[in-house]
Design a protein around this motif. Structure first.
Motif, PDB file in Angstrom:
ATOM      1  N   THR A   1       0.764  -1.246  -0.173  1.00 43.15           N
ATOM      2  CA  THR A   1      -0.046   0.053  -0.057  1.00 43.15           C
ATOM      3  C   THR A   1       0.983   1.321  -0.042  1.00 43.15           C
ATOM      4  N   THR A   2       0.154   2.489  -0.022  1.00 40.93           N
ATOM      5  CA  THR A   2       0.888   3.721  -0.047  1.00 40.93           C
ATOM      6  C   THR A   2       0.424   4.497   1.223  1.00 40.93           C
ATOM      7  N   VAL A   3       1.327   5.041   1.663  1.00 36.53           N
ATOM      8  CA  VAL A   3       1.242   5.633   2.998  1.00 36.53           C
ATOM      9  C   VAL A   3       1.893   7.215   2.726  1.00 36.53           C
ATOM     10  N   SER A   4       1.712   7.892   1.728  1.00 35.72           N
ATOM     11  CA  SER A   4       2.208   9.047   1.396  1.00 35.72           C
ATOM     12  C   SER A   4       1.910  10.372   2.219  1.00 35.72           C
ATOM     13  N   THR A   5       2.667  11.150   2.666  1.00 35.50           N
ATOM     14  CA  THR A   5       2.367  12.382   3.418  1.00 35.50           C
ATOM     15  C   THR A   5       2.767  13.648   2.737  1.00 35.50           C
ATOM     16  N   ASP A   6       3.893  13.547   1.875  1.00 36.39           N
ATOM     17  CA  ASP A   6       4.332  14.626   1.171  1.00 36.39           C
ATOM     18  C   ASP A   6       3.513  14.711  -0.408  1.00 36.39           C
ATOM     19  N   SER A   7       2.957  15.880  -0.579  1.00 33.29           N
ATOM     20  CA  SER A   7       2.037  16.096  -1.626  1.00 33.29           C
ATOM     21  C   SER A   7       2.842  15.740  -3.273  1.00 33.29           C
ATOM     22  N   ASN A   8       4.096  15.747  -2.895  1.00 29.99           N
ATOM     23  CA  ASN A   8       4.839  15.516  -4.198  1.00 29.99           C
ATOM     24  C   ASN A   8       5.702  14.252  -4.520  1.00 29.99           C
TER      25      ASN A   8
ATOM     26  N   LEU B   1      -4.242  19.731   1.563  1.00 30.81           N
ATOM     27  CA  LEU B   1      -5.764  20.167   2.072  1.00 30.81           C
ATOM     28  C   LEU B   1      -6.687  20.440   1.114  1.00 30.81           C
ATOM     29  N   PRO B   2      -7.848  20.206   1.206  1.00 31.94           N
ATOM     30  CA  PRO B   2      -9.151  20.490   0.291  1.00 31.94           C
ATOM     31  C   PRO B   2      -9.050  21.869  -0.065  1.00 31.94           C
ATOM     32  N   LEU B   3      -9.476  22.359  -1.160  1.00 32.36           N
ATOM     33  CA  LEU B   3      -9.683  23.860  -1.639  1.00 32.36           C
ATOM     34  C   LEU B   3     -11.128  24.552  -1.596  1.00 32.36           C
ATOM     35  N   GLU B   4     -11.978  23.707  -1.272  1.00 37.79           N
ATOM     36  CA  GLU B   4     -13.504  24.143  -1.662  1.00 37.79           C
ATOM     37  C   GLU B   4     -14.244  23.829  -0.200  1.00 37.79           C
ATOM     38  N   ALA B   5     -15.008  24.870   0.237  1.00 37.22           N
ATOM     39  CA  ALA B   5     -15.998  24.478   1.435  1.00 37.22           C
ATOM     40  C   ALA B   5     -17.414  24.168   0.700  1.00 37.22           C
ATOM     41  N   PRO B   6     -18.254  23.577   1.585  1.00 36.11           N
ATOM     42  CA  PRO B   6     -19.421  23.211   1.354  1.00 36.11           C
ATOM     43  C   PRO B   6     -20.367  24.464   1.146  1.00 36.11           C
ATOM     44  N   SER B   7     -21.491  24.173   0.519  1.00 32.29           N
ATOM     45  CA  SER B   7     -22.407  25.440   0.173  1.00 32.29           C
ATOM     46  C   SER B   7     -23.732  24.844   0.614  1.00 32.29           C
TER      47      SER B   7
ATOM     48  N   THR C   1     -24.431  28.521  16.494  1.00 34.92           N
ATOM     49  CA  THR C   1     -23.818  28.917  15.031  1.00 34.92           C
ATOM     50  C   THR C   1     -22.861  27.649  14.818  1.00 34.92           C
ATOM     51  N   LEU C   2     -23.111  27.414  13.361  1.00 38.14           N
ATOM     52  CA  LEU C   2     -22.361  26.059  13.000  1.00 38.14           C
ATOM     53  C   LEU C   2     -21.758  26.260  11.365  1.00 38.14           C
ATOM     54  N   THR C   3     -20.606  25.745  11.164  1.00 38.70           N
ATOM     55  CA  THR C   3     -20.051  25.773   9.818  1.00 38.70           C
ATOM     56  C   THR C   3     -19.721  24.231   9.584  1.00 38.70           C
ATOM     57  N   VAL C   4     -19.372  24.006   8.198  1.00 41.33           N
ATOM     58  CA  VAL C   4     -19.292  22.499   7.980  1.00 41.33           C
ATOM     59  C   VAL C   4     -17.872  22.731   7.002  1.00 41.33           C
ATOM     60  N   ALA C   5     -17.153  21.767   7.093  1.00 50.49           N
ATOM     61  CA  ALA C   5     -15.728  21.690   6.386  1.00 50.49           C
ATOM     62  C   ALA C   5     -15.427  20.317   6.035  1.00 50.49           C
ATOM     63  N   PRO C   6     -14.975  19.932   4.642  1.00 53.83           N
ATOM     64  CA  PRO C   6     -14.574  18.814   4.361  1.00 53.83           C
ATOM     65  C   PRO C   6     -12.891  18.350   4.989  1.00 53.83           C
ATOM     66  N   PHE C   7     -12.688  17.210   5.085  1.00 55.08           N
ATOM     67  CA  PHE C   7     -11.400  16.888   5.546  1.00 55.08           C
ATOM     68  C   PHE C   7     -11.022  15.546   4.588  1.00 55.08           C
ATOM     69  N   ASN C   8      -9.688  15.441   4.710  1.00 55.05           N
ATOM     70  CA  ASN C   8      -9.015  14.274   4.000  1.00 55.05           C
ATOM     71  C   ASN C   8      -7.898  13.943   5.174  1.00 55.05           C
ATOM     72  N   SER C   9      -6.805  13.152   4.625  1.00 54.62           N
ATOM     73  CA  SER C   9      -5.971  12.491   5.720  1.00 54.62           C
ATOM     74  C   SER C   9      -4.875  13.835   6.196  1.00 54.62           C
ATOM     75  N   LYS C  10      -4.825  14.765   5.205  1.00 55.09           N
ATOM     76  CA  LYS C  10      -3.841  15.786   5.301  1.00 55.09           C
ATOM     77  C   LYS C  10      -4.397  16.708   6.333  1.00 55.09           C
ATOM     78  N   GLY C  11      -5.611  16.938   6.521  1.00 53.14           N
ATOM     79  CA  GLY C  11      -6.557  17.727   7.454  1.00 53.14           C
ATOM     80  C   GLY C  11      -7.840  18.413   6.787  1.00 53.14           C
ATOM     81  N   GLU C  12      -8.277  19.496   7.273  1.00 56.37           N
ATOM     82  CA  GLU C  12      -9.731  20.025   6.974  1.00 56.37           C
ATOM     83  C   GLU C  12      -9.230  21.163   5.912  1.00 56.37           C
ATOM     84  N   GLY C  13     -10.484  21.312   5.272  1.00 55.08           N
ATOM     85  CA  GLY C  13     -10.486  22.210   4.108  1.00 55.08           C
ATOM     86  C   GLY C  13     -10.960  23.627   4.628  1.00 55.08           C
ATOM     87  N   PRO C  14     -11.472  24.500   4.044  1.00 51.02           N
ATOM     88  CA  PRO C  14     -12.240  25.719   4.341  1.00 51.02           C
ATOM     89  C   PRO C  14     -13.632  25.490   5.029  1.00 51.02           C
TER      90      PRO C  14
END
Length: 1095
Positions: A646-653, A736-742, A824-837
């Motif tokens: 498997t892959t366990v990559s941490t660096d984006s490149n 990190l994700p680039l887009e926030a939920p709408s 007050t609430l907000t929603v953010a996506p996340f992956n293994s790198k962390g949360e997006g906006p």
């Protein structure tokens, strides 16, 4: 030379002797002696034959048994040629033949070397009855040139060494194969044996095979008796000494090893030469009597019985009607003096003959009693007593026995009279103790005898059957009772006919056995048996062998060790691998049941293995067996590839490829490494890129962010590669994700639960594996609140919550919200790198709800008819409090304002009240809080107290009154010998305890409670401190005088100091001189002796 002797002293008259050989007269008649000696000049072999001796005098002729004489020369060795060296391969079986010179006496065989040292015998190497040396399987160490058979002829005092035998055992070029057992001796599957009663029977069972077979014996119709049977020559011989008819039957020998077994059946037939069951006895007879000579013999086949008179068969004498034979018994009627003779009874069958001489003497003699008068006989209960009354006379005197004051003895069923006149009393008891008289009929001759019957010796607590662990102590007990008239008995413990003590310390396996305790007195003895079974962990297995050796497996075989009286339940196979450092110690490989003796073991290539075996029984595990020979397997290509690629990559490149490493034993050969392959799964190039590594991880750089790749890892060593691996899909590093939920929206489900929805983000914007969304919920505080019920400060964890939504879900139910609060609430996506906006904040509020319970509820009772309730506002008002509702089951509910205190009046002091209090909001009633209580009565000081006095203090305790309000009082106390009353501080009646301090040891005190009239007395512990008698030194006026003098002395010292410091400064000043004079005059009279002011 030889000598035959026959001496028969029949009477004081001179005897004559004659010998008969093979039924014919041999030599002349002898008078001096019955000894027959061979003549020196004659050949010895002429004397071979069967002999009988006849000895005669005037009272008759006696005859001897047949004597068989065998003559042969002393055994000698014929000249033998030196045998050639015999060659064998390792593992084969072999037989070395002895063939000793033949003789009527079987020689004893010893196999020795040239230095006269015995060849070691064991289960593998043993000898047979014919003297041959048998090898079940040969090993290289069996090679030698001096195997010598020595035949020892004991009666001839001759040892004959045969020619030396040489054998050579060569190691096998191939794997030595195990083979199932076969019998070297006896041949075939069945054999028959004929043995005579009293002889020794030896059955032999000598197997060959590899591994060396074990031999087990059994009897088909009944178990083998350890008392009758002996196992010799490492169980190769079964021997029964002094064979009886009960040993007739079928026996079986089983030889077994790990490859199989073989059986041999033995049919044993027991026959018997004649032996006597009843012999006729010598007697004196009077003329006219009838003589019965009983002669009975047994044998297999049944013997034939014949009679002779003075050595002449009755059939060969003149017929006489007074003489006849019936069932072996010779009957002579109306005997006369001429019938005096020696009569021979002879029993004969095919296995031999026996003969007995019986003297019949016809004579007339007067009766006499030979037994002494007044003898005392002693016996114990249950025994048979024999009161003797020996008589002599011809005809044989007849006697009668009588019991004192009881009449004839034979009237008692337990009493009988023997043929020679003795009185036999069976199963005697205390009632048989008496005086007895023996009288000769028709005469005045008689004797008396006394019988004393004592208590029988008994064992009341016999030895037990003990099971003891090796090394422990064992104690056998044997408790008994014995008649007090008998001396102290002897106590004898035996094991295998050897004397021992009854206490055995540090028991070992050889201590197992049957133990007997025998209690003996002069009259009787009694014995009992017990046993000691010594148990221990099993003995180590042995004789480990490796066979069926292949590249990937080997068969391990072993032989069991001693069970040590606890059956083996299983075997533990252990192995050690030399090539694997992690496995370089012994480890358990497998457990197998106790009936398994060999096991195929699967192996890895390119390794060296050692094996050993342990046995397990109910006591524990044995020590390990000696290790087997080492076994090395050849190298091979890898059998398998690593798993979990498997892959366990941490660096984006970059992409990090990892896998689960193979164990070293799975390398299968030298030069082991991993081959890594990768290519873009979505790219246009089909070519794989490859590299190698000795261990994970492996990093591929310049991959871009979250690009899919095909990856695979293959095991490789110097002999080749492992199987073709399957490709897996892996990804380069995430970002990190680039887009926030709408379109975040909230729908109320109930007052504390909402449904949150949002629109998903695009997968391209995630830049990794979308693990889900996080809802960040923040509580801003209550919408409004009552001034009288401020909410408690909430912890940060209650104000801020993060709800994790895994996967691609785009809605989530959020529960456990607080009433009447702003969120007050907000929603953010996340992956293994962390949360997006985060999404834009969404605001919502929860409605008002019923309040929680009040924070506390207590009460006080200012009087017997009043009760004041106090409480705290709810910690969770959940809205705007409008008041409180008080309920009691004996009164109507009361609506209360927002106060936190309320007084109830006009209550009944005899009633226990149950109150429930609720807080109120516009949304409804809150949870109730309950309390029970009654009004309190007026308090009063205690009337009964408990006093415990120390040296300088006293502890006072009391029981407060039930339902009484606190009442303040104090303790007053006074020394009994005088003084003033002292008073303590104020004490509350509910305290139940108070300590008075500062008291004097050993003094009697009065004690009162104020207010109140009760009083008590107590005395402090310790010795009483007495006051000093009054004197002027303790008077006040004396103390005051001393104090004034000290003060005056102090003033004087100060003035002296001032004077000295001013001395020469005003010497010319008259005023100063006058002042000094006045000072001196003032104090001269009273202080002229104070030295500090002088000069």
């Amino acid at each position: 030379a030889f000598v035959f002797k026959f001496v028969f002293l029949f009477s004081p008259h001179t005897d004559s002797f004659r010998w008969v050989k093979d039924g014919k007269e041999f030599r002349r008649e002898l008078f001096e002696s019955g000894t027959l000696t061979a003549e020196v000049k004659e050949e010895l072999r002429s004397y071979q034959g069967s002999y009988r001796c006849y000895v005669a005098n005037e009272l008759g002729t006696a005859v001897s048994d047949l004597a068989h004489l065998i003559t042969e020369p002393i055994p000698t060795l014929a000249k033998e040629k030196r045998q050639k060296t015999r060659s064998f391969e390792e593992g084969e079986s072999a037989v070395l033949y002895c063939n000793p010179p033949k003789s009527s006496v079987t020689p004893k065989i010893h196999w020795m070397d040239i230095q006269l040292r015995h060849i070691p015998l064991n289960e593998r190497v043993t000898t047979s009855l014919d003297g041959n040396l048998y090898f079940a399987n040969l090993i290289v160490n069996d090679s030698r040139e001096d195997y010598t058979c020595n035949a020892h002829y004991i009666s001839a005092s001759v040892i004959l060494p045969k020619e030396r035998i040489s054998i050579s055992v060569t190691p096998s070029n191939s794997v030595v194969k195990n083979r199932r057992p076969q019998l070297q001796k006896p041949a075939g599957s069945h054999s028959s044996y004929l043995v005579l009663r009293g002889q020794t029977l030896t059955l032999e069972c000598i197997p060959e095979g590899l591994p060396t077979p074990e031999v087990q014996w059994e009897r088909m119709d009944s178990p083998l008796s350890p008392a009758r049977v002996r196992m010799l020559k490492y169980k190769r011989w079964l021997q029964i000494e002094s064979v009886s008819e009960a040993d007739d039957g079928e026996y079986t020998c089983t030889a077994q090893n790990s490859q199989g077994s073989v059986k041999h059946h033995y049919s044993v037939t027991v026959e018997a030469a004649p032996y006597w069951t009843r012999r006729p006895e010598d007697h004196l007879y009077a003329p006219g009597e009838t003589v019965r000579l009983d002669c009975q013999a047994e044998g297999i086949p049944t013997p034939n019985i014949t009679w002779s008179i003075n050595g002449v068969p009755i059939a060969g004498t003149d017929s006489d009607s007074r003489r006849h034979v019936s069932s072996g018994t010779l009957i002579l009627t109306d005997v006369q003096y001429s019938d005096t003779a020696v009569y021979q009874c002879e029993a004969t069958n095919k296995h031999g003959n026996i003969l007995v001489n019986t003297r019949v003497h016809v004579v007339e003699l007067p009766p006499q009693i030979l037994t002494a008068d007044g003898l005392v006989y002693k016996a114990t209960e249950g025994q048979t007593a024999l009161l003797q009354c020996h008589t002599f006379g011809s005809p044989q005197p007849k006697v009668d026995w009588e019991i004192f004051n009881s009449g004839p003895a034979l009237a008692n069923a337990k009493m009988s009279q023997t043929s020679d006149g003795n009185l036999q009393i069976s199963d005697v008891s205390e009632d048989d103790s008496n005086m007895y008289t023996c009288s000769v009929r028709h005469s005045n001759r008689s004797i008396s005898a006394e019988l004393q019957v004592l208590n029988r010796t008994k064992i009341v607590d016999p030895p037990q059957d003990l099971r003891v662990l090796r090394g422990d102590d064992a104690v056998l007990q044997c408790k008994y009772t014995v008649d007090h008239k008998l001396k102290q008995p002897t106590i004898q413990w035996k094991k295998d006919k050897h004397k021992i003590t009854s206490s055995i310390t540090d028991v070992q396996m050889e201590d197992s056995g049957i133990y007997s305790c025998e209690i003996s007195t002069k009259l009787d003895s009694v014995s009992a048996t017990g046993s000691i079974t010594v148990q221990d962990k099993p003995g180590s297995p042995h004789s480990l062998g490796l066979s069926e050796k292949k590249d990937r497996s080997v068969t391990l075989s072993w032989m069991p060790g001693a069970e040590n009286n606890s059956p083996v339940s299983e075997y533990v196979i252990e192995r050690k691998e030399e090539q694997n450092p992690e496995k370089g110690r012994w480890e358990e490989y497998r457990r197998v049941p106790q009936d398994i003796r060999h096991l195929e073991i699967h192996l890895q290539p390119y390794n060296t293995y050692h094996f050993r075996v342990r046995a397990v029984n109910g006591i524990g595990m044995s020590e390990p067996s000696p290790p087997s020979d080492s076994y090395s397997t050849p190298a091979a290509k890898p059998d398998m590839n690593p798993e979990n690629v498997t892959t366990v990559s941490t660096d984006s490149n970059s992409m990090v490829i990892t896998w689960q490493e193979l164990e070293q034993r799975q390398f299968n050969g030298p030069g082991f490494k991993y081959k890594i392959y990768w290519r873009q799964a979505s790219g246009s190039s089909p070519h794989w890129k490859e590299s190698s590594a000795s261990n994970p991880p492996f990093i591929v750089n310049g991959t871009g962010t979250f690009i899919p790749f095909e990856i695979k890892v293959q095991a490789v060593n110097e002999l080749g590669v492992g199987p073709e691996p399957d490709a897996e899909i892996g990804y380069s590093g995430e970002d990190l994700p680039l887009e926030a939920p709408s379109e975040v929206a909230v729908t109320e489900l109930n007052k504390t639960t909402v449904l949150v929805r949002w629109s998903p983000v695009s997968m391209e914007s995630v830049r990794g594996h979308l693990l889900g969304y996080k809802i960040h919920l923040r509580k801003k505080g209550p919408r409004t609140h009552s001034r009288r019920s401020l909410p408690m400060q909430e912890p940060a964890a209650d104000r801020n919550r993060v709800i994790v939504v895994h996967g691609n879900k785009v809605e989530m139910v959020v529960s456990d919200l607080q009433f009447y609060s702003n969120y007050t609430l907000t929603v953010a996506p996340f992956n293994s790198k962390g949360e997006g906006p985060h999404s834009k904040a969404y605001h919502f509020s929860t409605p008002e709800g019923a309040p929680g319970p009040v924070s506390f509820l207590t009460f006080e009772s200012p009087s017997e008819t009043e009760m004041t309730l106090r409480w705290g506002a709810p910690n969770k008002p959940n809205g705007v409090l409008t008041g409180y509702l008080l309920h009691e089951q004996l009164m109507e509910s009361i609506n209360l304002p927002l106060d936190t205190e309320f007084t109830l009046k006009g209550l009944n002091p005899q009633i226990q009240y149950h109150f429930m209090l609720r807080a109120l909001t516009a949304a409804g009633d809150g949870e109730p809080i309950e309390i029970e209580g009654a009004t309190l009565l007026d308090g009063e000081p205690p009337s009964a107290i408990n006093i415990e006095a120390g040296q300088t203090s006293v502890n006072v305790s009391w029981v407060p009154g039930e339902r009484q309000r606190n009442f303040a009082f104090s303790f007053r106390y006074l020394k009994k010998r005088g003084g003033e009353w002292e008073e303590s501080e104020k004490v509350n009646s509910s305290q139940a305890f108070y300590q008075l301090q500062g008291l004097t040891p050993g003094v009697q005190y009065h004690l009162k409670i104020h207010p109140g009239n009760n009083s008590w007395e107590f005395k402090t512990a310790g010795p009483e401190l007495h006051e000093l008698p009054s004197s002027f030194a303790t008077q006040g006026w004396f103390i005051g005088l001393i104090s004034a003098m000290v003060l005056l002395l102090l003033v004087l010292l100060i003035l002296c100091y001032i004077k000295k410091s001013k001395g020469g400064k005003y010497s010319g000043n008259a005023q100063s001189t006058s002042h000094s004079f006045l000072e001196k005059s003032m104090f001269k009279n009273t202080m002229e002796n104070i030295h500090p002011c002088r000069g």
